[in-house]
Design a protein around this motif. Structure first.
Motif, PDB file in Angstrom:
ATOM      1  N   GLY A 165       0.843  -1.221  -0.047  1.00 24.24           N
ATOM      2  CA  GLY A 165       0.028  -0.047  -0.152  1.00 24.24           C
ATOM      3  C   GLY A 165       0.828   1.328  -0.069  1.00 24.24           C
ATOM      4  O   GLY A 165       2.064   1.072   0.096  1.00 24.24           O
ATOM      5  N   LEU A 166       0.250   2.424  -0.220  1.00 29.34           N
ATOM      6  CA  LEU A 166       1.220   3.572  -0.386  1.00 29.34           C
ATOM      7  C   LEU A 166       1.810   3.768   0.758  1.00 29.34           C
ATOM      8  O   LEU A 166       2.893   4.582   1.014  1.00 29.34           O
ATOM      9  CB  LEU A 166      -0.101   4.677  -0.396  1.00 29.34           C
ATOM     10  CG  LEU A 166       0.747   6.169  -1.093  1.00 29.34           C
ATOM     11  CD1 LEU A 166       1.279   5.993  -2.055  1.00 29.34           C
ATOM     12  CD2 LEU A 166      -0.280   7.187  -0.884  1.00 29.34           C
ATOM     13  N   THR A 167       1.134   3.560   2.213  1.00 33.85           N
ATOM     14  CA  THR A 167       2.135   3.793   3.351  1.00 33.85           C
ATOM     15  C   THR A 167       2.888   2.595   3.744  1.00 33.85           C
ATOM     16  O   THR A 167       3.877   3.183   4.640  1.00 33.85           O
ATOM     17  CB  THR A 167       0.907   3.905   4.687  1.00 33.85           C
ATOM     18  OG1 THR A 167       0.096   2.674   4.810  1.00 33.85           O
ATOM     19  CG2 THR A 167       0.206   5.179   4.437  1.00 33.85           C
ATOM     20  N   THR A 168       2.741   1.466   3.261  1.00 33.24           N
ATOM     21  CA  THR A 168       3.672   0.547   3.581  1.00 33.24           C
ATOM     22  C   THR A 168       4.956   0.556   2.749  1.00 33.24           C
ATOM     23  O   THR A 168       5.968  -0.079   3.074  1.00 33.24           O
ATOM     24  CB  THR A 168       3.127  -0.844   3.395  1.00 33.24           C
ATOM     25  OG1 THR A 168       2.480  -0.752   2.060  1.00 33.24           O
ATOM     26  CG2 THR A 168       2.217  -1.197   4.180  1.00 33.24           C
TER      27      THR A 168
ATOM     28  N   PRO B 178      -8.530  -4.753   2.829  1.00 36.00           N
ATOM     29  CA  PRO B 178      -9.295  -3.547   2.633  1.00 36.00           C
ATOM     30  C   PRO B 178      -9.767  -3.109   4.133  1.00 36.00           C
ATOM     31  O   PRO B 178      -9.837  -3.769   4.865  1.00 36.00           O
ATOM     32  CB  PRO B 178     -10.310  -3.835   1.760  1.00 36.00           C
ATOM     33  CG  PRO B 178     -10.665  -5.251   2.040  1.00 36.00           C
ATOM     34  CD  PRO B 178      -9.134  -5.825   1.994  1.00 36.00           C
ATOM     35  N   ALA B 179      -9.800  -1.747   4.225  1.00 31.81           N
ATOM     36  CA  ALA B 179     -10.080  -1.375   5.541  1.00 31.81           C
ATOM     37  C   ALA B 179     -11.617  -1.335   5.781  1.00 31.81           C
ATOM     38  O   ALA B 179     -12.428  -1.462   4.699  1.00 31.81           O
ATOM     39  CB  ALA B 179      -9.934   0.278   5.710  1.00 31.81           C
ATOM     40  N   THR B 180     -12.051  -1.331   6.931  1.00 33.78           N
ATOM     41  CA  THR B 180     -13.582  -1.512   7.340  1.00 33.78           C
ATOM     42  C   THR B 180     -14.148  -0.012   7.016  1.00 33.78           C
ATOM     43  O   THR B 180     -13.814   0.878   7.482  1.00 33.78           O
ATOM     44  CB  THR B 180     -13.727  -1.995   8.742  1.00 33.78           C
ATOM     45  OG1 THR B 180     -13.197  -3.035   8.908  1.00 33.78           O
ATOM     46  CG2 THR B 180     -15.208  -1.863   8.949  1.00 33.78           C
ATOM     47  N   PRO B 181     -15.100   0.028   6.064  1.00 34.32           N
ATOM     48  CA  PRO B 181     -15.919   1.445   5.918  1.00 34.32           C
ATOM     49  C   PRO B 181     -16.455   1.880   7.043  1.00 34.32           C
ATOM     50  O   PRO B 181     -17.227   1.009   7.579  1.00 34.32           O
ATOM     51  CB  PRO B 181     -16.775   1.198   4.580  1.00 34.32           C
ATOM     52  CG  PRO B 181     -16.297  -0.348   4.009  1.00 34.32           C
ATOM     53  CD  PRO B 181     -15.724  -1.012   5.080  1.00 34.32           C
ATOM     54  N   ARG B 182     -16.244   2.940   7.312  1.00 32.98           N
ATOM     55  CA  ARG B 182     -16.936   3.687   8.546  1.00 32.98           C
ATOM     56  C   ARG B 182     -17.929   5.189   8.278  1.00 32.98           C
ATOM     57  O   ARG B 182     -18.414   5.437   8.935  1.00 32.98           O
ATOM     58  CB  ARG B 182     -15.957   4.197   9.518  1.00 32.98           C
ATOM     59  CG  ARG B 182     -14.934   2.956   9.945  1.00 32.98           C
ATOM     60  CD  ARG B 182     -13.996   3.502  10.854  1.00 32.98           C
ATOM     61  NE  ARG B 182     -13.089   2.180  11.482  1.00 32.98           N
ATOM     62  CZ  ARG B 182     -13.405   1.358  12.475  1.00 32.98           C
ATOM     63  NH1 ARG B 182     -14.516   1.644  12.935  1.00 32.98           N
ATOM     64  NH2 ARG B 182     -12.535   0.232  12.800  1.00 32.98           N
TER      65      ARG B 182
ATOM     66  N   ALA C  33      -8.811   8.931   1.039  1.00 32.54           N
ATOM     67  CA  ALA C  33      -9.584   8.583   2.402  1.00 32.54           C
ATOM     68  C   ALA C  33     -11.129   8.395   2.051  1.00 32.54           C
ATOM     69  O   ALA C  33     -11.287   7.174   2.761  1.00 32.54           O
ATOM     70  CB  ALA C  33      -9.160   9.620   3.012  1.00 32.54           C
ATOM     71  N   LEU C  34     -11.528   9.076   1.153  1.00 34.62           N
ATOM     72  CA  LEU C  34     -13.090   8.548   0.796  1.00 34.62           C
ATOM     73  C   LEU C  34     -13.062   7.146   0.312  1.00 34.62           C
ATOM     74  O   LEU C  34     -14.028   6.612   0.563  1.00 34.62           O
ATOM     75  CB  LEU C  34     -13.699   9.638   0.144  1.00 34.62           C
ATOM     76  CG  LEU C  34     -13.786  10.820   0.614  1.00 34.62           C
ATOM     77  CD1 LEU C  34     -14.229  11.947  -0.689  1.00 34.62           C
ATOM     78  CD2 LEU C  34     -14.649  10.909   1.931  1.00 34.62           C
ATOM     79  N   THR C  35     -12.210   6.826  -0.784  1.00 34.35           N
ATOM     80  CA  THR C  35     -12.241   5.454  -1.499  1.00 34.35           C
ATOM     81  C   THR C  35     -12.010   4.537  -0.122  1.00 34.35           C
ATOM     82  O   THR C  35     -12.622   3.367  -0.387  1.00 34.35           O
ATOM     83  CB  THR C  35     -11.064   5.232  -2.496  1.00 34.35           C
ATOM     84  OG1 THR C  35     -11.383   6.428  -3.428  1.00 34.35           O
ATOM     85  CG2 THR C  35     -11.303   4.057  -3.037  1.00 34.35           C
ATOM     86  N   ARG C  36     -11.207   4.636   0.609  1.00 28.50           N
ATOM     87  CA  ARG C  36     -11.025   3.584   1.636  1.00 28.50           C
ATOM     88  C   ARG C  36     -11.986   3.659   2.725  1.00 28.50           C
ATOM     89  O   ARG C  36     -12.168   2.415   3.081  1.00 28.50           O
ATOM     90  CB  ARG C  36      -9.491   3.870   2.218  1.00 28.50           C
ATOM     91  CG  ARG C  36      -9.084   2.945   3.325  1.00 28.50           C
ATOM     92  CD  ARG C  36      -7.648   3.377   4.081  1.00 28.50           C
ATOM     93  NE  ARG C  36      -7.107   2.360   4.812  1.00 28.50           N
ATOM     94  CZ  ARG C  36      -6.507   1.260   4.689  1.00 28.50           C
ATOM     95  NH1 ARG C  36      -6.303   0.930   3.360  1.00 28.50           N
ATOM     96  NH2 ARG C  36      -6.155   0.538   5.583  1.00 28.50           N
TER      97      ARG C  36
ATOM     98  N   THR D 212      -8.302  -0.702  -7.571  1.00 30.56           N
ATOM     99  CA  THR D 212      -7.937   0.279  -6.583  1.00 30.56           C
ATOM    100  C   THR D 212      -6.461   0.129  -5.915  1.00 30.56           C
ATOM    101  O   THR D 212      -5.953   1.000  -5.362  1.00 30.56           O
ATOM    102  CB  THR D 212      -9.026   0.748  -5.714  1.00 30.56           C
ATOM    103  OG1 THR D 212      -8.753   1.946  -5.278  1.00 30.56           O
ATOM    104  CG2 THR D 212      -9.618  -0.512  -4.765  1.00 30.56           C
ATOM    105  N   GLU D 213      -6.491  -1.224  -5.432  1.00 30.86           N
ATOM    106  CA  GLU D 213      -5.166  -1.450  -4.661  1.00 30.86           C
ATOM    107  C   GLU D 213      -3.831  -1.497  -5.513  1.00 30.86           C
ATOM    108  O   GLU D 213      -2.952  -1.343  -4.841  1.00 30.86           O
ATOM    109  CB  GLU D 213      -5.197  -3.202  -4.240  1.00 30.86           C
ATOM    110  CG  GLU D 213      -5.277  -4.106  -5.396  1.00 30.86           C
ATOM    111  CD  GLU D 213      -6.394  -4.312  -6.147  1.00 30.86           C
ATOM    112  OE1 GLU D 213      -6.323  -5.162  -6.880  1.00 30.86           O
ATOM    113  OE2 GLU D 213      -7.406  -3.636  -5.909  1.00 30.86           O
TER     114      GLU D 213
END
Length: 480
Positions: free
Chosen positions: A101-104, A222-226, A292-295, A368-369
């Motif tokens: 990912g972008l941060t990893t 994928p992150a859990t959508p909140r 951020a919105l996509t995640r 998207t990944e």
């Protein structure tokens, strides 16, 4: 591995302990890769093949160290080569670099660099037989005690005999008047040790026993959508409306209207600088907002997914218009005041940012990944583009063209450019005064007065010396 690390340490000291870097750097990188392929064997290479594409940008970037003379490009190329080597070592045995990912990406680079610190001491412990040293410890201690007893006695007798006979004193003075070069020996030993430790860290990390699960072994979860879809849609549509109004004004003035003159109430410098950095920050924040919105946004139905993608894509398109507005402002400023290194690098950065935004729009609809690896490729493309562009020669050519239109030329700035710009500066001698021409030639001749050794050889310095040799003195250059 110990032999390979020490050999690479000696090679690095021979090739890089120079006033200038050049051909030695890509040779050292090739040697490091050769050692890695040799130690890993055929099985290691088979495992490394999925990430072998990293060798292409690594070879190109490290090769440009022997092509460009610019200090800015040297730092950028060496840093990029270090990052690519770290990624190649991390993914040598398993995993895929495109799964990060972008941060990893920074996490992998920093984490690998820290983990590599463990391998040199471990390699030394495994390779050095400490038990044999302990077995000979009594004899070594006896030898040390004998030296401690001998040195004072020899010192006293030497002083007395030296005073007793002048011929003996002068002869011994000649025999002992040599420079051991301990400072050079210590410095080179430290250099070899440091380079060997770096090589051992890279080789050890690449050939390590991998953990059960590391970054890049599997796709990032994928992150859990909140965030609710309605809340995200309201935000997207509001930002789209604001960007649309702003972009309409920018297009009307900068791209359709009279953009050759500053806006009412502004000078060229004020209009070009006022808002430029704000527009670049807006572009960066928009990219972060879309990511951020996509995640984090919930999109339960296909209709919600399509509406979200369309709204986010429109935001990216409008941001590209805003980014183009910032680039147009910078172009106005450059037309008025000329090019500098900072302005050229800023241009390339904005083009890379635009490419990253466009790739973000693509990955909204497809995989998207894969945005992170696209951003990595974009950054590598920007580094290669800067090397191909040759910023300092570009500055020299365009500032000379501007001089033909306006009669304004910063000769002192041109004299501070590196050897990359020298061939492009030769036409300037015909339009400069004798004092300015002599200043330009003398500055670059002083910089290039010392010939390069083979490890220091650099294509730009070679071409610059050739151009200066053909130019001769200022009068001969103007009237050949």
């Amino acid at each position: 591995m110990l032999l390979a690390s020490l050999s690479l340490g000696v090679l690095a000291e021979v090739l890089l302990d120079r006033e200038r870097w050049g051909l030695g750097f890509p040779v050292l990188v090739a040697a490091l890769f050769g050692a890695l392929a040799w130690l890993g064997g055929r099985e290691g290479w088979q495992r490394a093949r999925p990430n072998a594409w990293l060798l292409i940008p690594l070879g190109i970037v490290s090769g440009f160290v022997a092509v460009r003379d610019s200090g800015w490009l040297l730092s950028l190329n060496v840093l990029t080569a270090g990052v690519l080597l770290t990624l190649l070592a991390h993914f040598w045995a398993a995993g895929r670099v495109e799964r990060l990912g972008l941060t990893t990406y920074p996490a992998v680079v920093l984490g690998s660099a820290l983990q590599a610190l463990r391998y040199p001491p471990a390699l030394a412990r495994e390779s050095v037989d400490v038990s044999s040293v302990r077995a000979h410890a009594p004899r070594l201690l006896s030898l040390g005690r004998g030296l401690l007893l001998t040195l004072p006695v020899l010192l006293v007798f030497s002083v007395l005999l030296d005073s007793a006979d002048g011929v003996f004193s002068s002869t011994m003075g000649r025999w002992l008047s040599f420079d051991l070069g301990l400072d050079v020996l210590v410095a080179r030993s430290v250099g070899v040790t440091f380079s060997a430790c770096v090589a051992a860290g890279v080789l050890g990390h690449a050939l390590r026993r991998r953990a059960s699960k590391e970054w890049g072994d599997t796709e990032a979860e994928p992150a859990t959508p909140r965030l609710g879809f309605i809340e995200a849609l309201v935000l997207i549509l509001a930002v789209d409306a604001l960007f649309f109004v702003f972009a309409a004004f920018q297009v009307a003035y900068l791209f359709i209207g009279d953009a050759v003159s500053p806006a009412p109430g502004y000078s060229f410098a004020e209009y070009a600088r006022h808002g430029f950095f704000e527009l670049v920050v807006v572009s960066l924040l928009t990219l972060a907002l879309v990511m951020a919105l996509t995640r984090w946004t919930r999109r339960e139905s296909p209709v919600a997914q399509t509406v979200f993608r369309a709204g986010a894509s429109l935001m990216v398109v409008l941001t590209l218009v805003i980014l183009a507005s910032a680039m147009k402002r910078l172009s106005l400023y450059e037309d008025a005041f000329g090019y500098t290194l900072l302005r050229v690098y800023t241009h390339v950065f904005m083009m890379a940012l635009g490419a990253a935004l466009a790739w973000r729009a693509v990955t909204l609809w497809w995989r998207t990944e894969r945005f992170a690896v696209g951003a990595l490729v974009t950054a590598l493309g920007a580094v290669v583009a800067l090397n191909v562009l040759n910023p300092e020669a570009f500055i020299a050519r365009h500032n000379l063209e501007r001089h033909a239109r306006t009669g304004s030329l910063d000769v002192e700035m041109l004299s501070r450019l590196s050897a990359d710009a020298v061939p492009a500066l030769m036409p300037a001698l015909s339009v400069l005064s004798e004092a300015e021409g002599e200043l330009l030639l003398s500055q670059h001749r002083d910089h290039l007065s010392q010939r390069d050794t083979v490890p220091e050889w650099n294509f730009s310095r070679f071409m610059a010396r050739r151009a200066l040799l053909q130019a001769g003195p200022w009068r001969e250059a103007v009237n050949p």
